[in-house]
Design a protein around this motif. Structure first.
Motif, PDB file in Angstrom:
ATOM      1  N   GLY A  59       0.816  -1.217   0.000  1.00 53.52           N
ATOM      2  CA  GLY A  59       0.000   0.000   0.000  1.00 53.52           C
ATOM      3  C   GLY A  59       0.842   1.255   0.000  1.00 53.52           C
ATOM      4  O   GLY A  59       1.981   1.264   0.483  1.00 53.52           O
ATOM      5  N   SER A  60       0.266   2.318  -0.529  1.00 55.28           N
ATOM      6  CA  SER A  60       1.022   3.562  -0.679  1.00 55.28           C
ATOM      7  C   SER A  60       0.874   4.479   0.534  1.00 55.28           C
ATOM      8  O   SER A  60       1.505   5.524   0.603  1.00 55.28           O
ATOM      9  N   HIS A  61       0.019   4.109   1.488  1.00 50.60           N
ATOM     10  CA  HIS A  61      -0.094   4.927   2.692  1.00 50.60           C
ATOM     11  C   HIS A  61       1.147   4.735   3.566  1.00 50.60           C
ATOM     12  O   HIS A  61       1.909   3.773   3.386  1.00 50.60           O
ATOM     13  N   LEU A  62       1.349   5.651   4.501  1.00 55.45           N
ATOM     14  CA  LEU A  62       2.604   5.664   5.259  1.00 55.45           C
ATOM     15  C   LEU A  62       2.849   4.349   5.991  1.00 55.45           C
ATOM     16  O   LEU A  62       3.965   3.823   5.993  1.00 55.45           O
ATOM     17  N   PHE A  63       1.814   3.821   6.591  1.00 58.00           N
ATOM     18  CA  PHE A  63       1.966   2.558   7.325  1.00 58.00           C
ATOM     19  C   PHE A  63       2.431   1.449   6.374  1.00 58.00           C
ATOM     20  O   PHE A  63       3.320   0.657   6.705  1.00 58.00           O
ATOM     21  N   GLY A  64       1.844   1.421   5.189  1.00 58.57           N
ATOM     22  CA  GLY A  64       2.235   0.417   4.206  1.00 58.57           C
ATOM     23  C   GLY A  64       3.673   0.582   3.762  1.00 58.57           C
ATOM     24  O   GLY A  64       4.436  -0.390   3.665  1.00 58.57           O
ATOM     25  N   ARG A  65       4.065   1.819   3.513  1.00 60.25           N
ATOM     26  CA  ARG A  65       5.450   2.070   3.074  1.00 60.25           C
ATOM     27  C   ARG A  65       6.432   1.730   4.185  1.00 60.25           C
ATOM     28  O   ARG A  65       7.507   1.175   3.933  1.00 60.25           O
ATOM     29  N   HIS A  66       6.070   2.056   5.399  1.00 62.25           N
ATOM     30  CA  HIS A  66       6.958   1.713   6.516  1.00 62.25           C
ATOM     31  C   HIS A  66       7.091   0.196   6.676  1.00 62.25           C
ATOM     32  O   HIS A  66       8.183  -0.312   6.968  1.00 62.25           O
ATOM     33  N   CYS A  67       5.994  -0.505   6.493  1.00 63.84           N
ATOM     34  CA  CYS A  67       6.075  -1.959   6.630  1.00 63.84           C
ATOM     35  C   CYS A  67       6.951  -2.563   5.536  1.00 63.84           C
ATOM     36  O   CYS A  67       7.703  -3.513   5.782  1.00 63.84           O
ATOM     37  N   LEU A  68       6.850  -2.022   4.342  1.00 58.50           N
ATOM     38  CA  LEU A  68       7.710  -2.529   3.260  1.00 58.50           C
ATOM     39  C   LEU A  68       9.172  -2.200   3.550  1.00 58.50           C
ATOM     40  O   LEU A  68      10.065  -3.029   3.332  1.00 58.50           O
ATOM     41  N   MET A  69       9.415  -1.001   4.060  1.00 61.50           N
ATOM     42  CA  MET A  69      10.792  -0.654   4.414  1.00 61.50           C
ATOM     43  C   MET A  69      11.283  -1.561   5.540  1.00 61.50           C
ATOM     44  O   MET A  69      12.456  -1.965   5.570  1.00 61.50           O
ATOM     45  N   ALA A  70      10.396  -1.901   6.457  1.00 58.92           N
ATOM     46  CA  ALA A  70      10.766  -2.802   7.555  1.00 58.92           C
ATOM     47  C   ALA A  70      11.225  -4.143   6.993  1.00 58.92           C
ATOM     48  O   ALA A  70      12.233  -4.707   7.429  1.00 58.92           O
ATOM     49  N   ARG A  71      10.483  -4.648   6.020  1.00 59.49           N
ATOM     50  CA  ARG A  71      10.894  -5.927   5.410  1.00 59.49           C
ATOM     51  C   ARG A  71      12.289  -5.801   4.824  1.00 59.49           C
ATOM     52  O   ARG A  71      13.143  -6.685   5.006  1.00 59.49           O
ATOM     53  N   ARG A  72      12.504  -4.698   4.139  1.00 62.29           N
ATOM     54  CA  ARG A  72      13.797  -4.479   3.481  1.00 62.29           C
ATOM     55  C   ARG A  72      14.931  -4.443   4.510  1.00 62.29           C
ATOM     56  O   ARG A  72      15.992  -5.026   4.305  1.00 62.29           O
ATOM     57  N   LEU A  73      14.695  -3.778   5.624  1.00 62.98           N
ATOM     58  CA  LEU A  73      15.732  -3.672   6.657  1.00 62.98           C
ATOM     59  C   LEU A  73      15.968  -5.014   7.344  1.00 62.98           C
ATOM     60  O   LEU A  73      17.116  -5.400   7.597  1.00 62.98           O
ATOM     61  N   LEU A  74      14.887  -5.714   7.649  1.00 62.34           N
ATOM     62  CA  LEU A  74      15.033  -7.016   8.308  1.00 62.34           C
ATOM     63  C   LEU A  74      15.772  -7.993   7.410  1.00 62.34           C
ATOM     64  O   LEU A  74      16.618  -8.775   7.858  1.00 62.34           O
ATOM     65  N   GLU A  75      15.470  -7.937   6.132  1.00 65.82           N
ATOM     66  CA  GLU A  75      16.151  -8.834   5.196  1.00 65.82           C
ATOM     67  C   GLU A  75      17.627  -8.501   5.070  1.00 65.82           C
ATOM     68  O   GLU A  75      18.433  -9.341   4.689  1.00 65.82           O
ATOM     69  N   ASN A  76      17.975  -7.264   5.390  1.00 62.49           N
ATOM     70  CA  ASN A  76      19.366  -6.851   5.283  1.00 62.49           C
ATOM     71  C   ASN A  76      20.117  -6.899   6.596  1.00 62.49           C
ATOM     72  O   ASN A  76      21.243  -6.423   6.680  1.00 62.49           O
ATOM     73  N   GLN A  99     -12.831   2.481  11.955  1.00 60.36           N
ATOM     74  CA  GLN A  99     -13.015   2.162  10.541  1.00 60.36           C
ATOM     75  C   GLN A  99     -11.851   2.713   9.732  1.00 60.36           C
ATOM     76  O   GLN A  99     -11.339   2.056   8.824  1.00 60.36           O
ATOM     77  N   GLN A 100     -11.430   3.918  10.076  1.00 63.96           N
ATOM     78  CA  GLN A 100     -10.316   4.522   9.347  1.00 63.96           C
ATOM     79  C   GLN A 100      -9.011   3.773   9.625  1.00 63.96           C
ATOM     80  O   GLN A 100      -8.283   3.393   8.713  1.00 63.96           O
ATOM     81  N   ARG A 101      -8.720   3.598  10.904  1.00 59.26           N
ATOM     82  CA  ARG A 101      -7.432   3.010  11.274  1.00 59.26           C
ATOM     83  C   ARG A 101      -7.345   1.532  10.871  1.00 59.26           C
ATOM     84  O   ARG A 101      -6.331   1.068  10.373  1.00 59.26           O
ATOM     85  N   CYS A 102      -8.415   0.803  11.130  1.00 58.14           N
ATOM     86  CA  CYS A 102      -8.391  -0.621  10.795  1.00 58.14           C
ATOM     87  C   CYS A 102      -8.304  -0.821   9.289  1.00 58.14           C
ATOM     88  O   CYS A 102      -7.723  -1.802   8.820  1.00 58.14           O
ATOM     89  N   SER A 103      -8.884   0.101   8.556  1.00 58.00           N
ATOM     90  CA  SER A 103      -8.836  -0.002   7.105  1.00 58.00           C
ATOM     91  C   SER A 103      -7.379  -0.012   6.625  1.00 58.00           C
ATOM     92  O   SER A 103      -6.987  -0.828   5.787  1.00 58.00           O
ATOM     93  N   GLU A 104      -6.571   0.887   7.160  1.00 60.19           N
ATOM     94  CA  GLU A 104      -5.150   0.936   6.791  1.00 60.19           C
ATOM     95  C   GLU A 104      -4.420  -0.316   7.273  1.00 60.19           C
ATOM     96  O   GLU A 104      -3.644  -0.933   6.540  1.00 60.19           O
ATOM     97  N   PHE A 105      -4.682  -0.655   8.532  1.00 58.59           N
ATOM     98  CA  PHE A 105      -4.002  -1.815   9.112  1.00 58.59           C
ATOM     99  C   PHE A 105      -4.354  -3.083   8.331  1.00 58.59           C
ATOM    100  O   PHE A 105      -3.477  -3.883   7.974  1.00 58.59           O
ATOM    101  N   ASP A 106      -5.628  -3.253   8.063  1.00 61.02           N
ATOM    102  CA  ASP A 106      -6.098  -4.479   7.409  1.00 61.02           C
ATOM    103  C   ASP A 106      -5.686  -4.536   5.942  1.00 61.02           C
ATOM    104  O   ASP A 106      -5.665  -5.598   5.337  1.00 61.02           O
ATOM    105  N   ARG A 107      -5.347  -3.400   5.398  1.00 61.19           N
ATOM    106  CA  ARG A 107      -4.832  -3.362   4.030  1.00 61.19           C
ATOM    107  C   ARG A 107      -3.430  -3.970   3.971  1.00 61.19           C
ATOM    108  O   ARG A 107      -3.080  -4.657   3.015  1.00 61.19           O
ATOM    109  N   THR A 108      -2.644  -3.706   5.022  1.00 64.03           N
ATOM    110  CA  THR A 108      -1.217  -4.033   4.961  1.00 64.03           C
ATOM    111  C   THR A 108      -0.822  -5.251   5.787  1.00 64.03           C
ATOM    112  O   THR A 108      -0.037  -6.092   5.328  1.00 64.03           O
ATOM    113  N   PHE A 109      -1.332  -5.346   7.010  1.00 62.55           N
ATOM    114  CA  PHE A 109      -0.842  -6.400   7.905  1.00 62.55           C
ATOM    115  C   PHE A 109      -1.020  -7.811   7.332  1.00 62.55           C
ATOM    116  O   PHE A 109      -0.059  -8.599   7.321  1.00 62.55           O
TER     117      PHE A 109
END
Lengths: 343, 405
Positions: free
Chosen positions: B239-256, B279-289
């Motif tokens: 996802g392109s929202h901040l939480f999504g981008r941070h989670c993807l960056m987290a994967r990148r860092l953990l893998e490294n 509804q707002q917060r869970c929507s973002e979380f449930d998109r990415t987690f």
């Protein structure tokens, strides 16, 4: 009807409910009030006796109600809208649809009673046949949840308001296209610290002629409850009516005599405010016994029903349907009840 | 410039090549997804529809037969067989700052390291150059998320902060300092160290020098913070929202090779219009987690990565007059998955109205110890920082055996 002076408004009756009430609507004769609460039933409440009839069909809180001459529509947190055939004798479920995903925030009925519009959590406004529940149009473009919809008296335009975006959208019912936007930035109470929009529009109303559009909600983080007025022709905001109440105006209506009535609530407190467009100073404001989340004007234009929560400190223990009379306070509650029953 | 890095990266990282993916994979890692503000257990992991305080939202079935969660998490419901939920937290804390600290350190007494810093220390290996602990948050004023990190472990184990998915700005040499000038300054520093070494203990000084070397190395590796290097499909997945981008960056860092990444999801403090808010917060979380869990599983990352989802508290069963739920520490929930975790289970139980824990009560120290165990670290492991051995885990806490494999 003799001229109403809002300064006379006073409480005349209270009907308790075991949980906080969320919304209320008189039937076309004023004998009954339909109400939604923090339970899973639509309630029909006999104003004279206080007798309640549970109308089953909803599976979550009923948070919005609208009426056509012989129909009543109720919407809930699951996204379901139910149409009810309503007479003095009985209420019969006519149809039931899943109108939105999760929450229907708003239902409004077209001036001719043929259509209803809904707005929901999914950011969509939708147009439905009042008779069959068939979906006729969808209006897309909002970025946040839609909290209010209203038909223009011309019967060919719809206005919708969203919780986050601070814009009102005008839609053409025939084409489904957005006609224009109204700036509602004054309704914003965005807090960057928390990245949270505390404000946002909650209710919409047109005056009888359709020349003035009113939008209510909250301005600034800790209030005050505010109403914005727009000139329909130009689309420009003409007035900002700022109350002294730190909270939110959840709903508002124009009285047939041209003044506005808005219901407000916050932690443990609530108020009703009355304004005449063109006059910055309010005509009147009165405290209510609890936070006021919804109001409806009696068909006689003299009484108000207000849905409230009651009790507790910050956490309400129950609710009540409270009635206010805008006539001079020279009648007892018993007389008012009897007069209402006769009607 | 380097001073800024040293403040965040700490000292003693040693002058070795950065860990590559394969090497890092064999090491346990922690991804902490912190739902700051305190999510409502009733709208997420422990719904009570139709009860006095249940609210208007429904419960939905999940991929684990008989287990229901809140309807705002439909995608998460599909991967419930991958996660363990604890529904019986009783931390008794209703203050954001105290909650942030206690849930991350396992203690209420100040001065202890949070789990990210503890993991950075306890999983540290010779040759590490990347920071052990990276924290991601959005831009904004300091808030209750800033409760301190490393405690008595010192600045070496403080988190490196990533804000708004941007790499730390001190990874880029300022234009005003030429490369040759930077080299000269660094050589001067090295020469001074060499001279200072004579007749003194080597270790602190070598650690000091290593920090500079690591800083330089990380400057060359700042691409590990660049999620644009990930595929478009992965960026879409998270996802392109901040939480999504941070989670993807987290994967990148953990893998490294970063040992712990904490991703903060903000604004769960729903004192007003709780249901709208969730509804707002869970929507973002449930998109990415759920996408993250599935992706980590597919990549084999779940085998050695503990993924924890929690806030600093829960929310009151009672609904206030603004339609909100307030702070609550008596009976609330969290979730976890990954290495060492028994998946597809629910531990503990609250009563019908969600006002009390009735089975399997868990305290903050128990959680902390359980995190350590899942990472193959004994809670009894002792830090020897100041001559006084200090147990890493909470001596008064237990390990929640039921959620561990």
């Amino acid at each position: 009807m003799s001229p109403i002076n809002p300064a006379n408004t006073h409480q005349v009756r209270e009907i308790e409910h075991p949980v906080p009430l969320l919304t209320c609507h008189y039937n076309s004769t004023g004998r009954f009030v339909f109400a939604g609460a923090q339970d899973s039933h639509l309630q029909r409440i006999d104003v004279a006796t206080g007798e309640k009839t549970l109308l089953e069909g909803h599976e979550s809180w009923v948070c919005t109600i609208a009426k056509a001459p012989d129909l009543l529509f109720s919407g809930d947190y699951t996204g379901r809208v139910i149409a009810w055939s309503v007479s003095e004798k009985e209420v019969v479920k006519k149809w039931s649809i899943e109108a939105h995903s999760q929450v229907v925030r708003s239902i409004s009925v077209s001036p001719d009673g043929k259509w209803l519009a809904t707005g929901g959590r999914d950011g969509k406004a939708r147009l439905w046949s009042a008779d069959t529940g068939e979906r006729l149009r969808e209006f897309s473009g909002h970025s946040g949840q839609i909290f209010a919809t209203i038909f223009h008296p011309d019967g060919i335009h719809l206005v919708s308001a969203e919780r986050e975006g601070n814009k009102l959208f005008q839609w053409d019912l025939n084409t489904g296209k957005k006609v224009r936007e109204f700036d509602a930035a004054d309704m914003s109470a965005y807090r960057r610290d928390e990245d949270i929009e505390w404000g946002g529009a909650r209710g919409l109303a047109f005056d009888a002629s359709g020349t003035t559009l009113a939008c209510c909600g909250r301005h600034q983080y800790a209030g005050p409850a505010t109403v914005l007025l727009y000139d329909w022709q130009s689309g420009k905001q003409t007035e900002k009516l700022v109350s002294e109440f730190k909270g939110i105006f959840y709903t508002l209506q124009f009285h047939p005599q041209g003044f506005l009535i808005a219901a407000a609530g916050d932690i443990t407190v609530g108020e009703l405010w009355f304004w005449k467009p063109g006059q910055e100073k309010a005509l009147a404001n009165i405290k209510t016994s609890g936070p006021s989340l919804s109001l409806d004007l009696h068909p006689d234009g003299q009484l108000l029903a207000v849905a409230q929560s009651q009790g507790g400190k910050s956490k309400p223990e129950n609710g009540s349907l409270v009635f206010y009379d805008m006539r001079p306070n020279d009648k007892t509650e018993k007389q008012v009840t009897e007069a209402t029953a006769k009607k | 410039m380097l001073g800024g890095m040293i403040g965040s990266l700490g000292m003693g990282l040693g002058a070795y090549p950065l860990l590559a993916g394969e090497v890092a994979k064999s090491r346990k890692k922690l991804l902490l997804i912190f739902l700051s503000g305190g999510p409502s257990q009733l709208e997420t992991w422990d719904p009570k529809p139709g009860t006095k305080y249940g609210g208007p939202l429904r419960a939905i079935p999940t991929s684990v037969k008989g287990t229901h969660i809140g309807e705002l998490l439909p995608n998460t419901a599909k991967i419930m067989h991958q996660i363990a939920v604890i529904r019986s937290l009783n931390t008794g804390i209703t203050d954001h700052f105290q909650g942030h600290y206690a849930l991350q350190s396992g203690r209420t007494v100040p001065g202890f390291p949070v789990i990210g810093s503890a993991v950075a220390k306890l999983l540290e290996q010779d040759g590490d150059q990347l920071p052990g602990y990276v924290e991601m948050r959005r831009d904004g004023p300091k808030a209750y998320t800033d409760v301190g990190d490393s405690g008595f472990l010192g600045p070496k184990y403080e988190s490196v902060k990533v804000v708004n998915a941007e790499p730390p700005d001190y990874l880029i040499r300022p234009d005003s300092i030429s490369e040759s000038k930077a080299r000269i300054v660094d050589q001067l520093r090295a020469d001074s160290d060499h001279r200072f070494l004579r007749g003194r203990s080597e270790l602190p000084i070598r650690a000091y020098g290593g920090t500079f070397n690591s800083a330089v190395a990380l400057m060359k590796q700042r691409g590990i913070f660049d999620i644009e290097k990930e595929s478009a499909s992965d960026r879409e997945l998270y996802g392109s929202h901040l939480f999504g981008r941070h989670c993807l960056m987290a994967r990148r860092l953990l893998e490294n090779g970063v040992s712990c990444v904490k991703v903060v999801s903000h604004d769960w403090d729903a004192h007003q219009e709780n249901f709208h808010w969730h509804q707002q917060r869970c929507s973002e979380f449930d998109r990415t987690f759920p996408a993250l869990v599935t992706d980590f599983d597919r990549r084999g990352l779940l085998e050695d990565t503990l993924v924890v989802v929690m806030g600093e508290m829960g929310r009151t069963p009672q609904i206030n007059n603004r339609g909100g739920r307030d702070h609550w520490g008596t009976a609330w929930s969290m979730a976890m998955t990954g290495c060492g975790v028994q998946r597809g289970i629910v531990h503990g139980k609250t009563n019908a109205e969600g006002t009390e824990v009735v089975e399997g009560e868990v305290h903050a120290g128990d959680l902390f110890n359980t995190f350590l165990r899942a990472l193959d670290i004994s809670p009894g492991t002792r830090y020897r920082m100041t001559g006084q051995p200090i147990p890493a885990g909470d001596p008064a806490g237990s390990t929640i055996r039921e959620v561990l494999v």
